[in-house]
Design a protein around this motif. Structure first.
Motif, PDB file in Angstrom:
ATOM      1  N   ILE A 177      21.896 -52.199 -15.464  1.00  0.00           N
ATOM      2  CA  ILE A 177      21.596 -53.201 -16.481  1.00  0.00           C
ATOM      3  C   ILE A 177      22.850 -53.612 -17.244  1.00  0.00           C
ATOM      4  N   VAL A 178      22.762 -54.778 -17.874  1.00  0.00           N
ATOM      5  CA  VAL A 178      23.744 -55.171 -18.875  1.00  0.00           C
ATOM      6  C   VAL A 178      22.949 -55.722 -20.053  1.00  0.00           C
ATOM      7  N   VAL A 179      23.238 -55.206 -21.237  1.00  0.00           N
ATOM      8  CA  VAL A 179      22.589 -55.657 -22.466  1.00  0.00           C
ATOM      9  C   VAL A 179      23.592 -56.504 -23.228  1.00  0.00           C
ATOM     10  N   VAL A 180      23.190 -57.701 -23.610  1.00  0.00           N
ATOM     11  CA  VAL A 180      24.095 -58.616 -24.303  1.00  0.00           C
ATOM     12  C   VAL A 180      23.541 -58.985 -25.663  1.00  0.00           C
ATOM     13  N   ASP A 181      24.452 -59.348 -26.562  1.00  0.00           N
ATOM     14  CA  ASP A 181      24.107 -59.931 -27.852  1.00  0.00           C
ATOM     15  C   ASP A 181      24.376 -61.421 -27.720  1.00  0.00           C
ATOM     16  N   LYS A 182      23.310 -62.213 -27.660  1.00  0.00           N
ATOM     17  CA  LYS A 182      23.423 -63.650 -27.381  1.00  0.00           C
ATOM     18  C   LYS A 182      23.613 -64.448 -28.667  1.00  0.00           C
ATOM     19  N   PRO A 183      24.624 -65.300 -28.720  1.00  0.00           N
ATOM     20  CA  PRO A 183      24.768 -66.159 -29.900  1.00  0.00           C
ATOM     21  C   PRO A 183      23.818 -67.352 -29.843  1.00  0.00           C
ATOM     22  N   VAL A 184      23.644 -68.009 -30.967  1.00  0.00           N
ATOM     23  CA  VAL A 184      22.826 -69.215 -31.013  1.00  0.00           C
ATOM     24  C   VAL A 184      23.479 -70.308 -30.171  1.00  0.00           C
ATOM     25  N   GLY A 185      22.667 -71.204 -29.619  1.00  0.00           N
ATOM     26  CA  GLY A 185      23.187 -72.320 -28.835  1.00  0.00           C
ATOM     27  C   GLY A 185      23.458 -72.003 -27.387  1.00  0.00           C
ATOM     28  N   VAL A 186      22.990 -70.836 -26.932  1.00  0.00           N
ATOM     29  CA  VAL A 186      23.218 -70.404 -25.556  1.00  0.00           C
ATOM     30  C   VAL A 186      21.864 -70.163 -24.887  1.00  0.00           C
ATOM     31  N   ALA A 187      21.650 -70.764 -23.712  1.00  0.00           N
ATOM     32  CA  ALA A 187      20.427 -70.551 -22.956  1.00  0.00           C
ATOM     33  C   ALA A 187      20.546 -69.278 -22.121  1.00  0.00           C
ATOM     34  N   ALA A 188      19.416 -68.690 -21.772  1.00  0.00           N
ATOM     35  CA  ALA A 188      19.453 -67.498 -20.925  1.00  0.00           C
ATOM     36  C   ALA A 188      20.024 -67.833 -19.555  1.00  0.00           C
ATOM     37  N   HIS A 189      19.629 -68.987 -19.013  1.00  0.00           N
ATOM     38  CA  HIS A 189      20.065 -69.390 -17.674  1.00  0.00           C
ATOM     39  C   HIS A 189      20.071 -70.904 -17.585  1.00  0.00           C
TER      40      HIS A 189
ATOM     41  N   ALA B  65      17.772 -69.282  -7.926  1.00  0.00           N
ATOM     42  CA  ALA B  65      19.236 -69.334  -7.877  1.00  0.00           C
ATOM     43  C   ALA B  65      19.886 -69.284  -9.248  1.00  0.00           C
ATOM     44  N   GLU B  66      19.319 -70.009 -10.226  1.00  0.00           N
ATOM     45  CA  GLU B  66      19.974 -70.114 -11.528  1.00  0.00           C
ATOM     46  C   GLU B  66      19.529 -69.038 -12.514  1.00  0.00           C
ATOM     47  N   ARG B  67      18.553 -68.216 -12.158  1.00  0.00           N
ATOM     48  CA  ARG B  67      18.088 -67.200 -13.114  1.00  0.00           C
ATOM     49  C   ARG B  67      18.026 -65.809 -12.484  1.00  0.00           C
ATOM     50  N   GLN B  68      18.957 -65.545 -11.598  1.00  0.00           N
ATOM     51  CA  GLN B  68      19.010 -64.234 -10.965  1.00  0.00           C
ATOM     52  C   GLN B  68      19.236 -63.145 -12.010  1.00  0.00           C
ATOM     53  N   GLY B  69      18.455 -62.081 -11.903  1.00  0.00           N
ATOM     54  CA  GLY B  69      18.602 -60.951 -12.803  1.00  0.00           C
ATOM     55  C   GLY B  69      17.915 -61.104 -14.146  1.00  0.00           C
ATOM     56  N   ILE B  70      17.403 -62.291 -14.457  1.00  0.00           N
ATOM     57  CA  ILE B  70      16.763 -62.525 -15.753  1.00  0.00           C
ATOM     58  C   ILE B  70      15.351 -61.942 -15.758  1.00  0.00           C
ATOM     59  N   VAL B  71      15.085 -61.043 -16.695  1.00  0.00           N
ATOM     60  CA  VAL B  71      13.757 -60.419 -16.795  1.00  0.00           C
ATOM     61  C   VAL B  71      13.014 -60.841 -18.052  1.00  0.00           C
ATOM     62  N   HIS B  72      13.716 -61.462 -19.005  1.00  0.00           N
ATOM     63  CA  HIS B  72      13.084 -62.067 -20.181  1.00  0.00           C
ATOM     64  C   HIS B  72      14.088 -63.047 -20.770  1.00  0.00           C
ATOM     65  N   ARG B  73      13.623 -63.877 -21.716  1.00  0.00           N
ATOM     66  CA  ARG B  73      14.488 -64.927 -22.249  1.00  0.00           C
ATOM     67  C   ARG B  73      14.401 -64.976 -23.770  1.00  0.00           C
ATOM     68  N   LEU B  74      15.439 -65.544 -24.373  1.00  0.00           N
ATOM     69  CA  LEU B  74      15.434 -65.915 -25.783  1.00  0.00           C
ATOM     70  C   LEU B  74      15.630 -67.423 -25.870  1.00  0.00           C
ATOM     71  N   ASP B  75      14.999 -68.055 -26.859  1.00  0.00           N
ATOM     72  CA  ASP B  75      15.213 -69.481 -27.079  1.00  0.00           C
ATOM     73  C   ASP B  75      16.686 -69.764 -27.333  1.00  0.00           C
ATOM     74  N   VAL B  76      17.099 -70.984 -27.029  1.00  0.00           N
ATOM     75  CA  VAL B  76      18.474 -71.406 -27.299  1.00  0.00           C
ATOM     76  C   VAL B  76      18.815 -71.193 -28.781  1.00  0.00           C
ATOM     77  N   GLY B  77      17.866 -71.490 -29.662  1.00  0.00           N
ATOM     78  CA  GLY B  77      18.111 -71.403 -31.091  1.00  0.00           C
ATOM     79  C   GLY B  77      17.893 -70.038 -31.695  1.00  0.00           C
ATOM     80  N   THR B  78      17.659 -69.008 -30.886  1.00  0.00           N
ATOM     81  CA  THR B  78      17.461 -67.646 -31.378  1.00  0.00           C
ATOM     82  C   THR B  78      18.592 -66.763 -30.871  1.00  0.00           C
ATOM     83  N   SER B  79      19.189 -66.000 -31.762  1.00  0.00           N
ATOM     84  CA  SER B  79      20.268 -65.088 -31.393  1.00  0.00           C
ATOM     85  C   SER B  79      19.711 -63.685 -31.196  1.00  0.00           C
ATOM     86  N   GLY B  80      20.534 -62.806 -30.594  1.00  0.00           N
ATOM     87  CA  GLY B  80      20.147 -61.406 -30.499  1.00  0.00           C
ATOM     88  C   GLY B  80      20.191 -60.832 -29.100  1.00  0.00           C
ATOM     89  N   LEU B  81      19.448 -59.746 -28.918  1.00  0.00           N
ATOM     90  CA  LEU B  81      19.583 -58.896 -27.738  1.00  0.00           C
ATOM     91  C   LEU B  81      18.773 -59.375 -26.539  1.00  0.00           C
TER      92      LEU B  81
END
Length: 323
Positions: free
Chosen positions: A105-117, A144-160
């Motif tokens: 796994i890789v756990v990331v802290d996602k900033p606002v304005g970034v899509a999951a995929h 193809a564009e969402r390989q490895g994605i098991v859940h998502r956060l909204d573009v406007g939501t930051s966090g893990l």
């Protein structure tokens, strides 16, 4: 924080097309995979793979491929990305931080304005593109564009967010999210003071009847449960800890808006623009604070915590000063 708003007026779609429709009378009694194949012109193998990957929802729940469909049941599916869809493109993402990485796994802290995929119509930065730019490889499972994605956060939501790196981790984590053994905790600043200070919102959510880009509490919608606990109360707003029992699109934003306590800065769901301006917010005050799950490799329970980003921390400091 200044600049463009990230209020998700246009929700980020998966790499493939998302479709939702009632089951026609003529398909009543069919297996889920068989009904999918008939409705969307898929092979039974592809339909079964979509069910196994968690890309199919039947009346608000994840079905098995052998479950039978009833006439009028609500069927949702994320179809495979069309042939020729671009794969992940490495692109550095400012503010994207790796919290933990290992073989699974890789756990990331996602900033606002970034899509999951990536998705059709989205040209901004993505978590997967940022990971690729950092030299991180992810599981090849998924479109193809969402390989490895098991859940998502909204573009406007930051966090893990957690992303699967191994195929085994992808299967285990998709299952964990489906059966709700993953603990997701958010912090939100909502307008006013909640009464009671601690409680549960159990209200179904579906597309807004008049606004395609919004969701709402709707009779007959998908079951949606949100637990909250007030951490701090201020004259104009409250900081709350939120635990999701379900994971509907915009669930926290919709539920608190329905309580008439929208997230501060969330103009899409009725927030006061004068308060947002006073707090310096250009998006909703909502942060994916904590993520806990059984590690797909070791089986040990792991837990990760994210600190507030600068814009949210500033808004909270203003509230504390006013309090």
């Amino acid at each position: 924080m200044t600049g463009a708003r990230f209020d998700d007026a246009t929700p980020v779609a998966p790499a493939g097309e998302h479709r939702a429709l009632p089951v026609p009378d003529g398909l009543a009694g069919m297996r889920v995979d068989q009904a999918l194949a008939r409705l969307f012109g898929l092979s039974r193998t592809v339909a079964a793979d979509l069910v196994a990957a968690g890309d199919v929802v039947l009346d608000g729940a994840a079905p098995a491929k052998s479950d039978r469909v009833a006439a009028g049941a609500y069927l949702e599916v994320t179809l495979p990305a069309p042939e020729g869809a671009p794969s992940i493109v490495a692109r550095p993402v400012d503010g994207l931080r790796i919290v933990h990485s290992d073989d699974d796994i890789v756990v990331v802290d996602k900033p606002v304005g970034v899509a999951a995929h990536g998705s059709p119509g989205w040209t901004g930065p993505t978590v997967l593109g940022g990971l690729a730019a950092m030299g991180q490889t992810v599981a090849t499972s998924g479109a193809a564009e969402r390989q490895g994605i098991v859940h998502r956060l909204d573009v406007g939501t930051s966090g893990l967010m957690v992303v699967a790196k191994s195929e085994r981790a992808y299967r285990i984590l998709k299952r964990a999210f489906k059966v709700r053994t993953v603990e997701k905790r958010y912090h939100a600043v909502v307008q006013g003071q909640l009464d009671p200070l601690r409680g549960t919102v159990d209200a179904p959510i579906d597309r807004h009847p008049h606004h395609d880009y919004r969701f709402a509490v709707v009779s007959g919608g998908k079951p949606s449960v949100t637990h909250y606990d007030t951490l701090e109360a201020f004259p104009a707003a409250s900081l709350v800890d939120v635990r999701l029992e379900t994971g509907r699109t915009h669930q926290i934003r919709v539920h608190f808006s329905a309580l008439r306590h929208p997230c501060a800065g969330d103009l899409t769901y009725g927030a006061d623009p004068s308060l947002a301006k006073r707090l310096g917010l250009s998006r909703q005050w909502l942060h994916a604070r904590e993520l806990a799950f059984d590690h797909p490799g070791s089986g040990d329970r792991v837990r990760f915590v994210s600190e507030y980003p600068e814009d949210l921390a500033h808004a909270l400091a203003v509230l504390r000063g006013e309090g």
